[in-house]
Scaffold this motif. Structure first.
Motif, PDB file in Angstrom:
ATOM      1  N   GLY A   1      -9.852  -8.034   4.866  1.00 38.79           N
ATOM      2  CA  GLY A   1     -10.313  -9.438   4.234  1.00 38.79           C
ATOM      3  C   GLY A   1      -9.081 -10.104   3.906  1.00 38.79           C
TER       4      GLY A   1
ATOM      5  N   ALA B   1     -10.262  -2.551   9.069  1.00 41.79           N
ATOM      6  CA  ALA B   1     -10.779  -3.875   8.735  1.00 41.79           C
ATOM      7  C   ALA B   1     -10.015  -4.459   7.503  1.00 41.79           C
TER       8      ALA B   1
ATOM      9  N   SER C   1      -5.180  -2.207   3.302  1.00 41.82           N
ATOM     10  CA  SER C   1      -5.390  -2.849   4.394  1.00 41.82           C
ATOM     11  C   SER C   1      -4.117  -2.877   5.253  1.00 41.82           C
TER      12      SER C   1
ATOM     13  N   GLY D   1      -6.299  -9.144   2.556  1.00 39.96           N
ATOM     14  CA  GLY D   1      -5.043  -8.209   2.410  1.00 39.96           C
ATOM     15  C   GLY D   1      -4.379  -8.322   0.931  1.00 39.96           C
ATOM     16  N   THR D   2      -5.388  -8.434   0.071  1.00 39.06           N
ATOM     17  CA  THR D   2      -4.545  -7.810  -1.482  1.00 39.06           C
ATOM     18  C   THR D   2      -4.703  -6.677  -1.893  1.00 39.06           C
ATOM     19  N   SER D   3      -5.144  -5.859  -1.234  1.00 36.05           N
ATOM     20  CA  SER D   3      -5.211  -4.595  -1.674  1.00 36.05           C
ATOM     21  C   SER D   3      -3.803  -3.985  -2.253  1.00 36.05           C
TER      22      SER D   3
ATOM     23  N   THR E   1     -12.013 -10.895  -1.050  1.00 36.97           N
ATOM     24  CA  THR E   1     -13.119 -11.060  -0.245  1.00 36.97           C
ATOM     25  C   THR E   1     -14.000 -10.046  -0.479  1.00 36.97           C
TER      26      THR E   1
ATOM     27  N   SER F   1      -8.845  -9.948 -10.878  1.00 39.07           N
ATOM     28  CA  SER F   1      -7.996 -10.902 -10.976  1.00 39.07           C
ATOM     29  C   SER F   1      -7.824 -11.657  -9.750  1.00 39.07           C
ATOM     30  N   SER F   2      -7.962 -10.897  -8.557  1.00 38.30           N
ATOM     31  CA  SER F   2      -7.707 -11.387  -7.383  1.00 38.30           C
ATOM     32  C   SER F   2      -8.930 -12.255  -6.795  1.00 38.30           C
TER      33      SER F   2
ATOM     34  N   SER G   1     -14.119  -2.898  -6.280  1.00 42.71           N
ATOM     35  CA  SER G   1     -13.123  -3.367  -7.238  1.00 42.71           C
ATOM     36  C   SER G   1     -13.723  -3.710  -8.538  1.00 42.71           C
TER      37      SER G   1
ATOM     38  N   ASN H   1     -13.760  -6.402  -1.589  1.00 36.12           N
ATOM     39  CA  ASN H   1     -14.050  -5.770  -2.918  1.00 36.12           C
ATOM     40  C   ASN H   1     -15.189  -4.526  -2.990  1.00 36.12           C
TER      41      ASN H   1
HETATM   42  C1  FAD Z   1      -2.644 -10.227  -7.557  1.00 40.68           C
HETATM   43  C2  FAD Z   1      -3.729  -9.203  -7.519  1.00 40.68           C
HETATM   44  C3  FAD Z   1      -4.533  -9.028  -8.568  1.00 40.68           C
HETATM   45  C4  FAD Z   1      -5.663  -7.993  -8.456  1.00 40.68           C
HETATM   46  N1  FAD Z   1      -6.257  -7.615  -9.334  1.00 40.68           N
HETATM   47  C5  FAD Z   1      -7.345  -6.729  -9.489  1.00 40.68           C
HETATM   48  C6  FAD Z   1      -8.421  -6.414 -10.265  1.00 40.68           C
HETATM   49  O1  FAD Z   1      -8.278  -6.928 -11.309  1.00 40.68           O
HETATM   50  N2  FAD Z   1      -9.321  -5.598 -10.099  1.00 40.68           N
HETATM   51  C7  FAD Z   1      -9.518  -4.761  -8.839  1.00 40.68           C
HETATM   52  O2  FAD Z   1     -10.097  -4.158  -8.801  1.00 40.68           O
HETATM   53  N3  FAD Z   1      -8.377  -5.154  -7.852  1.00 40.68           N
HETATM   54  C8  FAD Z   1      -7.649  -6.062  -8.046  1.00 40.68           C
HETATM   55  N4  FAD Z   1      -6.435  -6.312  -7.102  1.00 40.68           N
HETATM   56  C9  FAD Z   1      -6.639  -5.385  -5.806  1.00 40.68           C
HETATM   57  C10 FAD Z   1      -7.539  -6.283  -4.658  1.00 40.68           C
HETATM   58  O3  FAD Z   1      -7.464  -7.614  -4.852  1.00 40.68           O
HETATM   59  C11 FAD Z   1      -8.936  -5.567  -4.412  1.00 40.68           C
HETATM   60  O4  FAD Z   1      -8.761  -4.259  -4.071  1.00 40.68           O
HETATM   61  C12 FAD Z   1      -9.853  -6.392  -3.256  1.00 40.68           C
HETATM   62  O5  FAD Z   1     -10.936  -6.119  -3.505  1.00 40.68           O
HETATM   63  C13 FAD Z   1      -9.047  -6.576  -2.081  1.00 40.68           C
HETATM   64  O6  FAD Z   1      -9.807  -7.454  -1.304  1.00 40.68           O
HETATM   65  P1  FAD Z   1      -9.108  -8.071  -0.097  1.00 40.68           P
HETATM   66  O7  FAD Z   1     -10.379  -9.226   0.614  1.00 40.68           O
HETATM   67  O8  FAD Z   1      -8.018  -8.652  -0.156  1.00 40.68           O
HETATM   68  O9  FAD Z   1      -9.174  -6.789   1.023  1.00 40.68           O
HETATM   69  P2  FAD Z   1      -8.215  -6.289   1.951  1.00 40.68           P
HETATM   70  O10 FAD Z   1      -7.027  -5.716   1.197  1.00 40.68           O
HETATM   71  O11 FAD Z   1      -8.091  -7.025   3.144  1.00 40.68           O
HETATM   72  O12 FAD Z   1      -8.688  -4.860   2.211  1.00 40.68           O
HETATM   73  C14 FAD Z   1      -9.179  -3.759   1.350  1.00 40.68           C
HETATM   74  C15 FAD Z   1      -9.773  -2.685   1.948  1.00 40.68           C
HETATM   75  O13 FAD Z   1     -10.921  -3.078   2.322  1.00 40.68           O
HETATM   76  C16 FAD Z   1     -11.163  -2.728   3.660  1.00 40.68           C
HETATM   77  N5  FAD Z   1     -12.252  -3.663   3.960  1.00 40.68           N
HETATM   78  C17 FAD Z   1     -11.969  -5.097   3.927  1.00 40.68           C
HETATM   79  N6  FAD Z   1     -13.058  -5.782   4.450  1.00 40.68           N
HETATM   80  C18 FAD Z   1     -14.019  -4.774   4.593  1.00 40.68           C
HETATM   81  C19 FAD Z   1     -15.373  -4.716   5.268  1.00 40.68           C
HETATM   82  N7  FAD Z   1     -16.015  -5.900   5.630  1.00 40.68           N
HETATM   83  N8  FAD Z   1     -16.342  -3.739   5.532  1.00 40.68           N
HETATM   84  C20 FAD Z   1     -15.434  -2.417   5.130  1.00 40.68           C
HETATM   85  N9  FAD Z   1     -14.213  -2.309   4.620  1.00 40.68           N
HETATM   86  C21 FAD Z   1     -13.577  -3.587   4.431  1.00 40.68           C
HETATM   87  C22 FAD Z   1      -9.945  -2.567   4.123  1.00 40.68           C
HETATM   88  O14 FAD Z   1      -9.834  -1.938   5.638  1.00 40.68           O
HETATM   89  C23 FAD Z   1      -9.150  -1.973   3.174  1.00 40.68           C
HETATM   90  O15 FAD Z   1      -9.085  -0.653   3.048  1.00 40.68           O
HETATM   91  C24 FAD Z   1      -5.653  -7.295  -7.303  1.00 40.68           C
HETATM   92  C25 FAD Z   1      -4.815  -7.520  -5.964  1.00 40.68           C
HETATM   93  C26 FAD Z   1      -3.733  -8.467  -6.323  1.00 40.68           C
HETATM   94  C27 FAD Z   1      -2.852  -8.827  -5.270  1.00 40.68           C
END
Ligand code: FAD
Lengths: 478, 359
Positions: free
Chosen positions: A68, A66, A77, A70-72, A137, A131-132, A146, A141
């Protein structure tokens, strides 16, 4: 086209990506060192479509991830080579906002910051603030539990998710949690949140909203050693105060943040401490007097108190920008996310400094001091032969150090692909076996986010670096 | 009925491996959950007691699961700290493990959250006799599945808890309580909603039917009187103030849920929206809504089936804590495929009591 793919196309006439050019954007997440080419990407628009995609994977034994935004930062992801990506960005609606009951029900692709924006007219907000947050999403989160800058007092994502509708790996639907803050029976939702996409896909999430604090009091203190800043944090805690946030930046981070956004920080400081109190006005005013004394006695050589919301935002601006700013000092970098007990902060930082010298790589530190969550940023140049390997080794040393000091390999970025090899440092074979049994009971074929969290065959990283959105200046990492 | 009394996690492992049916038992303060049923061996955990790690500067405490709440709370109090989820039955011998397994929090959960929000780490013996750890001993951690949260409310069904780690907070330097009476339930509820959405930070926000709110403020002593005045202005009415020892004693009394009244003692998880219709069904049963209407404890003297039906009609789950019952889980059936599979993963041989799902 194979029959299986034709079936998929029939299921997603408008939401199937197959062309190499379309797939590129999905090949990696913010841990850019890893890439994998998925078989296809589907973009479901409803719970039923997610279930259909999952059933298709089940039927054809195709692993899936799955996704969202893609900021993991841990490769969570990252697609499975040849697997399916279930992109949730089209499921981005706010389904219900109930200010009276203080809840918001959203689809998984809804953006974190949008929740607080939607709630703002009612003086409510959604507390978890990675911070993201301008791009990440709620689904992501939730999967990663997160964090952000306010975890000591307010907890992580898990403490703010009340319920979820999920598609289990067998395609069935489960409702976990409710709208109540209380529950009866095992906390199934508690297990699901933070399971990194291994136990199912959330398609509807019920979030808890909090009233916005009435007053803030934000203090910036400059120190001539990192150690003194760390001791100041201990002194604040010992005084019985419970600030909403306590953050520390070291000199490399200060320098970079100044160069990037000109927050007006004292440039020569070896360490900056930000402490923010929040709450009812009379209480915050009284706490501020206590805090002033504690900070004065902590050996800060300069103390500033934000006199307006604009000054407060300026203090935070430098802090929030620090990471991407440090990133600009170097072509490549790795962010680590280990946690140590707060009393071991000084020891951990000294040890990291020693490791940095030993490996000949610069390490900047910006971290959540209140909860001991370190974010060492290891700078390296991927074009210099061997530097990537050295940087990764150094990162591994830091993780082991965190565990040895009684902490954790990850505070908020999750295990994902990146840290799965370090799970055995933190957990015994029996611990991992129990987790794996749970995983297999829910997903016997281990299709959901295969290859993540549990130690297994290692993939080879290419290089690390900023997320494309960071390069564009949209988000900064913490 | 036979019983075992381990004093070490290893002995818990042996006990689990050598008995086909077990029921863990802490202090016995919630007899509906800890009275062995047919063929079950009671596994007494009070021998597994003691604080293992506590450094007040960390806001973390680690203790064996059989540790009495009262013992842990005394230690925390000596350092100006407390368990913010405010577990009930402290003076009735409740243990940490029983509190987590039953999933119980008290009135002060209103300020910072319930037991699920403060549990950090867990060690337990699963149904195969394996000693398993999840979570950690630091206030922030995202490694591995969140097994600590999973255990909240697990009623011994997923494993025998042997060790627990919690986040703790500084106890407010001063507290004060305001009791406010309203003409009717509707107005009390409206005030409850307004308070819950306001920036006023209440340690407790209780509704005592028919129409009284009991509010607890905490913080620095110098700010307390202005805050009490603001609170009364916010409510547009004066209340009865309680401070000092009388105030402490009042909340100690509330902590002993048994004092609510005779009969069955039941926990219900709900939202305030349900209160008006639920109230119409509960008759004279003594009860108290806590945490802004999210938690109800009530004493019930009628046949349990009547309450079960009332809760089901409202779509609410309930848990019987006191009284002789075949199945303590009443009201809304929360069993689903997810939970059944997780249960089978941790206790494949069915050594632990699962309780049949309510219909
Ligand atoms: C610049 C930057 C700053 C950041 N700062 C922080 C911070 O301060 N604190 C923090 O905790 N993290 C931070 N992160 C990490 C990241 O943003 C988090 O992990 C965020 O929750 C990922 O969200 P996403 O929508 O990008 O998920 P994705 O990267 O797309 O997915 C993350 C994971 O969630 C799973 N997933 C996605 N959607 C679902 C769903 N609906 N059901 C089940 N599983 C799902 C995916 O399979 C994957 O394993 C940061 C990242 C960046 C790039």
């Amino acid at each position: 086209m194979t029959p299986a793919l034709r079936e998929l196309e029939a299921l997603f006439p408008r939401g199937l990506l197959r062309q190499p050019g379309e797939l590129v954007a999905y090949e990696s997440d913010a841990l850019t060192a890893f890439r994998a080419r998925p078989l296809a990407v589907v973009l479901p628009e409803s719970h039923e479509e997610v279930a259909a995609a999952v059933r298709w994977c089940q039927k054809h034994r195709i692993p899936y991830v799955a996704r969202g935004s893609g900021t993991s930062l841990s490769g969570g992801s990252l697609p499975v080579e040849g697997g399916l990506v279930i992109g949730l960005n089209r499921m981005n609606k706010l389904l219900r906002l109930d200010p009276k009951e203080r809840i918001a029900v959203v689809q998984p692709g809804f953006i974190n910051l949008q929740v607080s924006l939607a709630a703002a007219p009612y003086s409510l907000y959604y507390a978890p603030d990675p911070s993201s947050q301008p791009v990440s999403t709620i689904g992501g989160n939730l999967a990663f539990n997160s964090g952000g800058a306010h975890c000591l007092k307010y907890g992580m994502t898990s403490n703010h998710v009340l319920g979820a509708r999920v598609v289990l790996p067998d395609g069935e639907t489960a409702l976990l949690g409710s709208e109540s803050l209380e529950g009866i029976g095992p906390d199934w939702l508690g297990l699901f949140v933070g399971s990194e996409g291994l136990l199912g896909i959330a398609t509807e999430v019920t979030l808890r909203l909090l009233p916005r604090p009435e007053a803030y009091h934000t203090v910036l203190a400059a120190y001539d050693t990192l150690e003194k800043a760390g001791e100041a944090v201990a002194a604040v805690v010992a005084s019985g105060l419970l600030p909403g946030a306590m953050e520390i930046m070291d000199s490399l981070a200060i320098e970079a943040a100044e160069a990037a956004v000109g927050a007006g920080y004292p440039r020569e400081a070896r360490a900056l401490l930000i402490v923010e109190l929040e709450g009812e006005t009379p209480q915050v005013e009284a706490e501020a007097r206590h805090l002033e004394r504690v900070i004065r006695d902590s050996g800060a050589y300069e103390v500033r108190v934000a006199q307006s919301e604009a000054e407060r935002m300026k203090i935070w601006k430098g802090r929030k920008a620090a990471f991407s700013a440090v990133g600009r000092l170097s072509p490549d970098y790795i962010v680590q996310d280990g946690v140590v007990p707060r009393s071991k902060l000084g020891q951990a930082l000294a040890e990291i400094e020693r490791l940095s010298e030993r490996y000949g790589l610069r390490v900047a530190n910006v971290f959540h001091a209140g909860d001991g969550n370190l974010h060492p940023l290891i700078l390296y140049n991927g074009r210099v032969a061997g530097e990537l390997e050295r940087a990764e080794e150094l990162a591994g040393e830091i993780l082991k150090l965190c565990v040895a000091l009684g902490g954790s390999i990850t505070g908020e970025h999750g295990v994902g692909m990146e840290k799965r090899a370090y799970m055995p440092v933190m957990f015994t074979p029996a611990d991992l076996e129990a987790m794996r049994r749970i995983r297999r009971a829910i997903d016997p074929l281990e299709l959901a986010n295969r290859g993540k969290m549990f130690p297994g065959s290692e993939a080879k990283p290419l290089s690390h670096g900023p997320h494309p959105l960071e390069k564009a200046g949209v988000i900064a990492r913490e | 009925m036979s019983s075992l009394r381990p004093t070490h996690p290893k002995e818990v492992q042996e006990a689990v491996r050598s008995h086909p049916r077990l029921l863990p038992r802490g202090g016995g303060s919630k007899p509906a959950l800890s009275t062995p049923r047919e063929r079950q061996v009671a596994l007494e955990l009070i021998g597994l007691s003691g604080v293992l790690e506590y450094n007040p500067g960390e806001y973390v405490v680690v203790a064996r699961a059989g540790t009495p709440l009262s013992e842990l709370e005394a230690l925390l109090k000596a350092h100006g700290q407390y368990l913010p989820f405010d577990p009930p039955f402290a003076r009735q011998g409740a243990t940490l493990g029983g509190t987590v397994a039953a999933g119980l929090s008290g009135p002060m959960r209103n300020r910072y959250g319930g037991v699920r929000d403060f549990i950090l780490g867990v060690e337990f013996v699963d149904g195969l006799g394996n000693l398993v750890r999840g979570g950690g001993k630091v206030v922030k951690n995202a490694a591995g599945f969140d097994l600590p949260k999973l255990m909240v409310g697990s009623l011994g069904r997923l494993g025998v808890l042997t060790e627990l780690a919690f986040k703790v907070f500084p106890y407010p330097k001063a507290t004060a309580t305001l009791e406010v009476a309203f003409p009717n339930l509707g107005e009390a509820l409206e005030a409850l909603y307004r308070l819950a959405a306001s920036p006023i930070e209440l340690y407790a926000l209780d509704l005592v039917p028919p129409s009284r709110l009991v509010l607890r403020l905490g913080g620095l002593p110098e700010a307390l009187s202005p805050r009490l005045e603001r609170l009364e202005r916010f409510l547009n009415q004066q209340g009865e103030r309680l401070q000092g020892e009388a105030e402490e004693a009042y909340w100690e009394g509330v902590n002993d849920l048994g004092r609510l009244g005779e009969g069955y003692l039941v926990k219900v998880a709900l939202t305030p929206r349900r209160i008006p219709t639920l109230e119409a069904r509960l008759g004279a049963a003594p009860r108290r809504y806590m945490s802004a209407g999210h938690l109800l404890y009530l004493a019930w003297n009628e046949p349990l089936e009547a309450l079960d039906e009332a809760l089901r009609a409202e779509g609410l789950p309930g848990l019987v804590l006191r009284g002789v019952v075949a199945n303590p889980r009443i009201g809304l059936n929360l069993e689903g495929p997810f939970g059944l599979k997780v249960t089978a993963a941790l206790d494949p041989q069915g050594r632990f009591e699962r309780y049949a799902a309510p219909n």
